[in-house]
Scaffold this motif. Structure first.
Motif, PDB file in Angstrom:
ATOM      1  N   UNK A 159     -13.381 140.950  61.420  1.00  0.00           N
ATOM      2  CA  UNK A 159     -14.206 141.470  60.063  1.00  0.00           C
ATOM      3  C   UNK A 159     -15.370 142.731  60.676  1.00  0.00           C
ATOM      4  N   UNK A 160     -15.817 142.485  61.588  1.00  0.00           N
ATOM      5  CA  UNK A 160     -16.837 143.478  62.062  1.00  0.00           C
ATOM      6  C   UNK A 160     -15.994 144.805  61.990  1.00  0.00           C
ATOM      7  N   UNK A 161     -14.823 144.974  62.646  1.00  0.00           N
ATOM      8  CA  UNK A 161     -14.263 146.253  62.866  1.00  0.00           C
ATOM      9  C   UNK A 161     -13.258 146.593  61.649  1.00  0.00           C
ATOM     10  N   UNK A 162     -13.531 146.140  60.481  1.00  0.00           N
ATOM     11  CA  UNK A 162     -12.785 146.354  59.455  1.00  0.00           C
ATOM     12  C   UNK A 162     -13.331 147.551  58.698  1.00  0.00           C
ATOM     13  N   UNK A 163     -12.835 148.160  57.709  1.00  0.00           N
ATOM     14  CA  UNK A 163     -13.346 149.497  57.067  1.00  0.00           C
ATOM     15  C   UNK A 163     -14.784 148.696  56.367  1.00  0.00           C
ATOM     16  N   UNK A 164     -14.608 147.723  55.578  1.00  0.00           N
ATOM     17  CA  UNK A 164     -15.849 147.397  55.029  1.00  0.00           C
ATOM     18  C   UNK A 164     -16.834 146.897  56.005  1.00  0.00           C
ATOM     19  N   UNK A 165     -16.449 146.301  57.097  1.00  0.00           N
ATOM     20  CA  UNK A 165     -17.596 146.001  58.049  1.00  0.00           C
ATOM     21  C   UNK A 165     -18.148 147.064  58.523  1.00  0.00           C
ATOM     22  N   UNK A 166     -17.287 148.031  59.097  1.00  0.00           N
ATOM     23  CA  UNK A 166     -17.939 149.152  59.695  1.00  0.00           C
ATOM     24  C   UNK A 166     -18.798 150.134  58.655  1.00  0.00           C
ATOM     25  N   UNK A 167     -18.538 150.203  57.364  1.00  0.00           N
ATOM     26  CA  UNK A 167     -19.053 150.919  56.493  1.00  0.00           C
ATOM     27  C   UNK A 167     -20.465 150.347  56.326  1.00  0.00           C
ATOM     28  N   UNK A 168     -20.596 148.794  56.119  1.00  0.00           N
ATOM     29  CA  UNK A 168     -21.944 148.067  56.176  1.00  0.00           C
ATOM     30  C   UNK A 168     -22.883 148.474  57.517  1.00  0.00           C
ATOM     31  N   UNK A 169     -22.012 148.369  58.698  1.00  0.00           N
ATOM     32  CA  UNK A 169     -22.825 148.351  59.699  1.00  0.00           C
ATOM     33  C   UNK A 169     -23.261 149.775  60.034  1.00  0.00           C
ATOM     34  N   UNK A 170     -22.462 150.708  59.560  1.00  0.00           N
ATOM     35  CA  UNK A 170     -23.192 152.387  59.747  1.00  0.00           C
ATOM     36  C   UNK A 170     -24.159 152.597  58.792  1.00  0.00           C
ATOM     37  N   UNK A 171     -24.366 152.060  57.695  1.00  0.00           N
ATOM     38  CA  UNK A 171     -25.183 152.173  56.640  1.00  0.00           C
ATOM     39  C   UNK A 171     -26.520 151.505  56.752  1.00  0.00           C
ATOM     40  N   UNK A 172     -26.471 150.695  58.098  1.00  0.00           N
ATOM     41  CA  UNK A 172     -27.610 149.885  58.418  1.00  0.00           C
ATOM     42  C   UNK A 172     -27.667 148.472  57.877  1.00  0.00           C
ATOM     43  N   UNK A 173     -26.449 147.764  57.626  1.00  0.00           N
ATOM     44  CA  UNK A 173     -26.621 146.464  57.023  1.00  0.00           C
ATOM     45  C   UNK A 173     -25.682 145.665  57.883  1.00  0.00           C
TER      46      UNK A 173
END
Length: 235
Positions: free
Chosen positions: A194-208
């Motif tokens: 889940x961390x490496x999924x597209x959604x997970x990466x999007x949130x992480x890269x946006x600071x969330x």
């Protein structure tokens, strides 16, 4: 959004009607997780389709609620970010716009609905069986959208749905079995997936990244938020 619910029930035939007796909406990143965090604190959450701020504010004024802002525009206020909702007070009312989970909630048309995620998989599975009785349970993985509005499969919702289906432990459709088996197969790799999924990466890269970590917590909530009179409440 998913095209339809994955069904399971007590001895129903393969020709059972599409109608279900309870729906479980699974939008892991982040609607269902946000609803669980809010309801766990004693708040009431009014889902609202994303995109019309003026209409959302009018709805918040009508029900005497606070309007959640988009993540990037929240400025420390409440938003779809589960982290932002940790400070909600008991008995708070929140109008929560979202592009997927809220839209699905609005489409329930009176069918009993629950907001399910990894945090409350056990509680939601138990509540769904109680509500459905001998009827059919529908599980709806929300999915995501590409920029052009087309469906984007979301493995975090597939896995969240699979976790709940696994705990419901009833005969289920082939589609539901695939979701359940994907969750079982993920095992200790679930968080990484889940961390490496597209959604997970999007949130992480946006600071969330905190939103992702909250969503990965499994069975830390004993609540099963239920949609009653247009709002999710403790169940």
């Amino acid at each position: 959004m998913n095209e339809g619910p994955e069904r399971m029930g007590h001895g129903r035939s393969r020709d059972a009607p599409a109608a279900v007796d309870v729906l479980i909406i699974v939008d892991t990143l982040s609607f269902s997780t946000a609803v669980d965090v809010a309801v766990s604190r004693g708040a009431i959450v009014y889902p609202f389709s994303y995109g019309d701020h003026k209409a959302a504010q009018a709805e918040a004024d009508r029900v005497g609620a606070v309007l959640a802002h988009p993540r990037r525009a929240a400025g420390g206020q409440f938003s779809l970010s589960p982290v932002s909702l940790a400070g909600l007070s008991a008995r708070a009312k929140l109008v929560l716009p979202s592009p997927n989970g809220s839209r699905l909630s609005a489409a329930c048309n009176g069918i009993p609905a629950l907001a399910g995620c990894l945090r409350n998989a056990d509680a939601v599975a138990k509540a769904a069986r109680e509500v459905a009785g001998s009827g059919i349970i529908g599980v709806v993985p929300a999915g995501e959208r590409w920029p052009d509005g087309s469906l984007r499969p979301a493995i975090e919702d597939l896995l969240g749905a699979g976790a709940i289906i696994d705990r419901i432990a009833l005969p289920c459709s082939p589609e539901a079995k695939v979701f359940r088996d994907a969750y079982r197969s993920a095992g200790q790799s679930l968080n990484r997936l889940i961390r490496d999924s597209l959604s997970g990466r999007e949130l992480t890269e946006a600071g969330y990244v905190g939103d992702v970590e909250i969503a990965l917590e499994q069975n830390v909530s004993a609540f099963a938020p239920r949609l009653i009179d247009g709002a999710y409440r403790a169940g």
